[in-house]
Design an enzyme around this catalytic site. Sequence first.
Site, PDB file in Angstrom:
ATOM      1  N   ALA B  79       0.817  -1.214   0.000  1.00 21.26           N
ATOM      2  CA  ALA B  79       0.000   0.000   0.000  1.00 21.26           C
ATOM      3  C   ALA B  79       0.850   1.262   0.000  1.00 21.26           C
ATOM      4  CB  ALA B  79      -0.929   0.004   1.199  1.00 21.26           C
ATOM      5  N   HIS B 209      -1.499  -7.972   3.185  1.00 19.96           N
ATOM      6  CA  HIS B 209      -1.180  -8.557   4.495  1.00 19.96           C
ATOM      7  C   HIS B 209      -2.111  -8.103   5.611  1.00 19.96           C
ATOM      8  CE1 HIS B 209       1.054  -5.366   6.806  1.00 19.96           C
ATOM      9  NE2 HIS B 209       1.097  -4.814   5.608  1.00 19.96           N
ATOM     10  N   THR B 247       9.042  -6.996 -12.720  1.00 22.10           N
ATOM     11  CA  THR B 247       8.451  -8.336 -12.763  1.00 22.10           C
ATOM     12  C   THR B 247       7.475  -8.505 -11.614  1.00 22.10           C
ATOM     13  OG1 THR B 247      10.425  -9.222 -13.791  1.00 22.10           O
ATOM     14  CG2 THR B 247       8.996 -10.805 -12.685  1.00 22.10           C
ATOM     15  N   CYS B 333       7.893   2.719  22.188  1.00 17.82           N
ATOM     16  CA  CYS B 333       8.771   2.572  23.355  1.00 17.82           C
ATOM     17  C   CYS B 333      10.080   3.345  23.228  1.00 17.82           C
ATOM     18  CB  CYS B 333       9.096   1.108  23.588  1.00 17.82           C
ATOM     19  SG  CYS B 333       7.909   0.354  24.692  1.00 17.82           S
TER      20      CYS B 333
END
Lengths: 127, 399
Positions: B79, B209, B247, B333
């Site tokens: 994306a 994903h 590709t 963190c």
Amino acid sequence: MYSAAVLERVRNPRRVGEWPEGREDVGTGQAGTLDEGTTVRIQVRGDAGRIVEARFKVFGCSAAIASAGLVAEWLEGTALDEVRRITPERVVDALALPAERAHVARLVVDAARQALDDVMEKAGRRP
Amino acid sequence: MVGPIGRSTVIYLDHHATTPVDARVLEAMLPYFTATFGNPASRTHRFGWEANEGVERARRQVAALVGAGAREMVFTSGATEANHLAIAGVAAASPAGRRHIVTVATEHKAVLDPCRPLVSSGWTVTELPVEATGLVDLDAAARAITPGTALVSVMLANNEIGVLQPLADIARLAHAQGALMHTDAVQALGKVPVDVAALDVDLASFSAHKLYGPKGVGALYVKRGVEKRLAAPVRGGGQERGLRGGTLNVPGIVGFGAACEVAGREMPEEARRMGGLRDRLWQLLQERVGGVSMNGAEAPRLPGNLNVRFEGIEGESLLVGLTEIAVSSGAACTSAEPSHVLMALGMGRVEALASLRFGLGRGTTAEDIDRAASHVADVVGHLRRTSPVARLAAAGASR
């Protein structure tokens, strides 16, 4: 990013708590602000020239909680005139704090020194 | 879903970050690594033809999930690249009189970061504010979009607070001024119905994903005719109708297609189930933790999203304490920088840092939710006892 010593102190903190500030044998110190993201409160109970008990409360990151727990532990049993040997550098070393968290050790030690001054003042001794 | 991390088992509740590949998706992909390994650009033998068939089937599967034509889908590496193709592609092809982009302060960095550098080439970038709900203020959008606007880019579902923007309303404003409408629809795809025609968008970015497909593959929907207003940043080889050279990642694309087909079939039931679990989690957190508020509570949202602010505690120590669940927070963190999305809702730094994002997914069970709520209650209760600022009357807070 944190040492096992920090994680252990965050997950199983000892000496968390507070006493009424008005108690004659209790000194209170506070450092840091909520807006800055860390505020530390340390209280010590003195007797016969020594700190017999210490308690803390922390709003802050893991390093702050662990540092306050460690300093509270070091304070207990320490003679009042020995407290200044507790330095931020010793806290950073003992907990292997990351450099970007070293400032919280300074806040904790500041709070401890204020608590010491307060208890000494109450005991009629000047710092 | 409980996954092994180290010696313990940790409940994965970070499905906005990524999802595991569904077994059915993996099965569809596997032959394309070995037996069907051809390059789809090879037109002279069956190895190429078979690979190409796999790619074109996937193109139809992805397009079908969003009501697009197969030829309107351009495969990319994800994306981020799809967003880049939309933003940099429109910017490069835009006429001199249209050098303005309108986006939103709560967009993903994959949209904000490609927009911001355009300023140095004479572009103006407007980042619209949001209301406390997390939704775009339509009046502000109407004022910002002008005849000089080339592109309006607004995400469909927010990746942190899950709110769904009124895209069709914003697209109407964009089109009225002759601007193109782009959406980063990554978090919405496969979770809620996405219909590019109903949303009236010209460009839409997707990623495999996030819906149980593989990492490293995404797509940009390019409405028919809009390709003329795009100048492809990645050229070479002429693949994807010249809009994205290189590709093709055939196994990844096949997996993306399979993931879209599964999602299309299962989405209605799965959205109901996940919404129910999310509501249960919210109810348990209110009962057992207390002193909690939902960020972006007033807006329609993704069924698997819950973003919660905890009073009286600091965010980093909360994340460090939560050893039995994998969630994410406004707090990173390493930097302790608060989320730009939560700050855009008007939250202070401390509040933004004391927020957690729960992302439920296909593998999440009711038992996971119960365990997660108990664990959060334990850790928050423990931190509040440590905190000098916790002022909590909530019944659960003494646990």
